[in-house]
Design a protein around this motif. Sequence first.
Motif, PDB file in Angstrom:
ATOM      1  N   LYS A 336    -122.669  14.216-114.656  1.00 44.88           N
ATOM      2  CA  LYS A 336    -121.652  15.104-115.231  1.00 44.88           C
ATOM      3  C   LYS A 336    -120.510  15.284-114.227  1.00 44.88           C
ATOM      4  CE  LYS A 336    -121.448  19.479-117.743  1.00 44.88           C
ATOM      5  NZ  LYS A 336    -122.159  20.722-118.069  1.00 44.88           N
ATOM      6  N   GLY A 337    -119.276  15.292-114.739  1.00 42.31           N
ATOM      7  CA  GLY A 337    -118.117  15.554-113.877  1.00 42.31           C
ATOM      8  C   GLY A 337    -117.627  14.324-113.133  1.00 42.31           C
ATOM      9  N   ASN A 338    -116.636  14.547-112.247  1.00 48.17           N
ATOM     10  CA  ASN A 338    -116.008  13.455-111.496  1.00 48.17           C
ATOM     11  C   ASN A 338    -115.962  13.801-110.010  1.00 48.17           C
ATOM     12  OD1 ASN A 338    -114.440  13.520-114.371  1.00 48.17           O
ATOM     13  ND2 ASN A 338    -114.858  11.451-113.679  1.00 48.17           N
ATOM     14  N   PRO A 339    -117.070  13.591-109.295  1.00 45.28           N
ATOM     15  CA  PRO A 339    -117.091  13.960-107.881  1.00 45.28           C
ATOM     16  C   PRO A 339    -116.248  13.025-107.014  1.00 45.28           C
ATOM     17  CG  PRO A 339    -119.095  12.794-108.453  1.00 45.28           C
ATOM     18  CD  PRO A 339    -118.345  12.989-109.735  1.00 45.28           C
ATOM     19  N   LYS A 340    -115.763  13.581-105.923  1.00 43.75           N
ATOM     20  CA  LYS A 340    -115.115  12.759-104.894  1.00 43.75           C
ATOM     21  C   LYS A 340    -116.179  12.494-103.840  1.00 43.75           C
ATOM     22  CE  LYS A 340    -111.344  12.606-101.545  1.00 43.75           C
ATOM     23  NZ  LYS A 340    -110.369  13.396-100.785  1.00 43.75           N
ATOM     24  N   ILE A 341    -116.408  11.233-103.576  1.00 41.02           N
ATOM     25  CA  ILE A 341    -117.462  10.826-102.640  1.00 41.02           C
ATOM     26  C   ILE A 341    -116.833  10.284-101.362  1.00 41.02           C
ATOM     27  CG2 ILE A 341    -119.492   9.318-102.305  1.00 41.02           C
ATOM     28  CD1 ILE A 341    -119.833  11.285-104.689  1.00 41.02           C
ATOM     29  N   THR A 342    -117.338  10.742-100.223  1.00 43.96           N
ATOM     30  CA  THR A 342    -116.961  10.139 -98.936  1.00 43.96           C
ATOM     31  C   THR A 342    -118.167   9.330 -98.458  1.00 43.96           C
ATOM     32  OG1 THR A 342    -115.549  12.024 -98.411  1.00 43.96           O
ATOM     33  CG2 THR A 342    -116.222  10.620 -96.562  1.00 43.96           C
ATOM     34  N   LEU A 343    -117.914   8.065 -98.113  1.00 44.48           N
ATOM     35  CA  LEU A 343    -118.974   7.205 -97.585  1.00 44.48           C
ATOM     36  C   LEU A 343    -118.393   6.468 -96.381  1.00 44.48           C
ATOM     37  CD1 LEU A 343    -121.782   5.937 -97.662  1.00 44.48           C
ATOM     38  CD2 LEU A 343    -120.969   4.366 -99.416  1.00 44.48           C
ATOM     39  N   LYS A 350    -115.983   9.128-108.604  1.00 52.78           N
ATOM     40  CA  LYS A 350    -116.981   8.476-109.463  1.00 52.78           C
ATOM     41  C   LYS A 350    -117.063   9.174-110.816  1.00 52.78           C
ATOM     42  CE  LYS A 350    -118.838   4.999-107.212  1.00 52.78           C
ATOM     43  NZ  LYS A 350    -118.974   3.678-107.786  1.00 52.78           N
ATOM     44  N   LYS A 351    -117.492   8.392-111.828  1.00 52.47           N
ATOM     45  CA  LYS A 351    -117.595   8.908-113.198  1.00 52.47           C
ATOM     46  C   LYS A 351    -119.074   9.002-113.596  1.00 52.47           C
ATOM     47  CE  LYS A 351    -115.237   5.644-115.426  1.00 52.47           C
ATOM     48  NZ  LYS A 351    -114.657   4.593-114.605  1.00 52.47           N
ATOM     49  N   ARG A 365    -120.434  12.582 -97.997  1.00 48.14           N
ATOM     50  CA  ARG A 365    -120.147  13.934 -98.491  1.00 48.14           C
ATOM     51  C   ARG A 365    -119.866  13.860 -99.996  1.00 48.14           C
ATOM     52  NH1 ARG A 365    -115.332  16.998 -95.621  1.00 48.14           N
ATOM     53  NH2 ARG A 365    -116.859  18.562 -95.002  1.00 48.14           N
ATOM     54  N   ILE A 366    -120.203  14.966-100.699  1.00 45.57           N
ATOM     55  CA  ILE A 366    -119.839  15.121-102.111  1.00 45.57           C
ATOM     56  C   ILE A 366    -118.873  16.303-102.212  1.00 45.57           C
ATOM     57  CG2 ILE A 366    -120.658  15.605-104.459  1.00 45.57           C
ATOM     58  CD1 ILE A 366    -123.457  14.648-103.506  1.00 45.57           C
ATOM     59  N   GLN A 367    -117.772  16.114-102.945  1.00 42.70           N
ATOM     60  CA  GLN A 367    -116.840  17.209-103.215  1.00 42.70           C
ATOM     61  C   GLN A 367    -116.593  17.274-104.715  1.00 42.70           C
ATOM     62  OE1 GLN A 367    -114.109  15.467 -99.912  1.00 42.70           O
ATOM     63  NE2 GLN A 367    -113.127  17.358-100.576  1.00 42.70           N
ATOM     64  N   ASN A 368    -116.364  18.469-105.212  1.00 41.10           N
ATOM     65  CA  ASN A 368    -115.979  18.618-106.611  1.00 41.10           C
ATOM     66  C   ASN A 368    -114.555  19.180-106.681  1.00 41.10           C
ATOM     67  OD1 ASN A 368    -115.663  19.034-109.299  1.00 41.10           O
ATOM     68  ND2 ASN A 368    -117.324  20.523-109.538  1.00 41.10           N
TER      69      ASN A 368
END
Length: 401
Positions: A336-343, A350-351, A365-368
């Motif tokens: 669910k949602g569209n998180p911003k991922i740092t790798l 991501k969708k 890291r995960i950000q919303n």
Amino acid sequence: MKIRPIILCGGSGTRLWPNSKNHQAKQFIDFGNWTLLGKTLERVKASIFDAPIISTNSKYLKQVKFHLRKAKVSKYKIVLEPAKKNTAPAILSTALIKDIPMEQPLMFFSADHLIEKTNIFNKAINKNKANLTDQNIFIFGIKPTSPSSEYGYFITKKIKGNINKVTRFIEKPKEAKAKQVIKQKGYWNSGMFFLRKDSIINNFKKYQPTIYRNCIKAVNKAKYKFNTYYLNKASFIQATAKSFDYAILEKSKHINAIKLDIPWSDLGSWKEILKMYDKNKNKYINKKNIYYRPWGSYTNLFKGKEFLIKELYVKPKGILSLQKHHHRAEHWLVTKGNPKITLNKDSFIKKPNEHIFIPLEATHRIQNPGKKPVKIIEAQVGSILKETDIVRFEDVYGRIS
């Protein structure tokens, strides 16, 4: 004559555990008081089936017998391969044992498939029993739910008797090619087969005479005790290692398909496993296992052997710490949602239904950034799965001491 189910149970499932030396084979993994082999044994208890035969190796014999006892299957035979030679010699050797009459229909199951709506599946098997000959082979196609590159595909055309004849096989294609194949009404090749014993023999004699010669020797010289055939090693190791698809299916002119639209998965990747947990999460949720954090919350769904399944809930504007782990890798499936991922040094959005792999020691890291919550199903995979295995580099909530 009833259909004899043969369960292929020799796979090692290394795809799920690339870094583990003593990994579990997929068919024996406890996913929450059930295993794939256990579900397969329950499936073959249907009235259309004769007693099962299990093809495996000595490494797994103990676990196979444990599963047979647990499923209360008392009539069975086991055929033990003395060496790994891929599926062609395994399938032929199992079919050659004297317990199977020449014209008996054989249904080859993989021990590690998850199949739902088994009543539809069993009806399709039984309906096609009358179409079996001493030459043909029926394979099972699953209607694709996505353009997956994890499965092979095939294309069919209708022939006399309303039978779907396979005209072309497509090896695991890239996603763009998979989309084209689905437009051409391509189906996933499930890796299950339905044919008679005499058809197996005739096809191997014609297309793989060397494998046939060595397997018949391995069976004729086999030792038999406690319902178990120990194939003769000296003969079996002479058989060429080939998959059944490559050895027979791609050569025979008599391959037909049974096409099904049922939920099916081989749980061959963590993405597929995470989808399964997401679909069934209500069976695993326990309010005692919900933990609240400044960024949202997480729920521990299931703790398995060397893996832990969680659901992460990241509230709007929530940000997890920039962190890494010494003892575990992680797989994430956005639900669910569209998180911003740092790798490491990259960041991306991501969708839903997209998968992210976080290797051991990778900074992440995960950000919303959005206004709606983000949900992610996570698999932690490794030897230590504790909250203590977090090295934080940045944290907006001041949790770095």
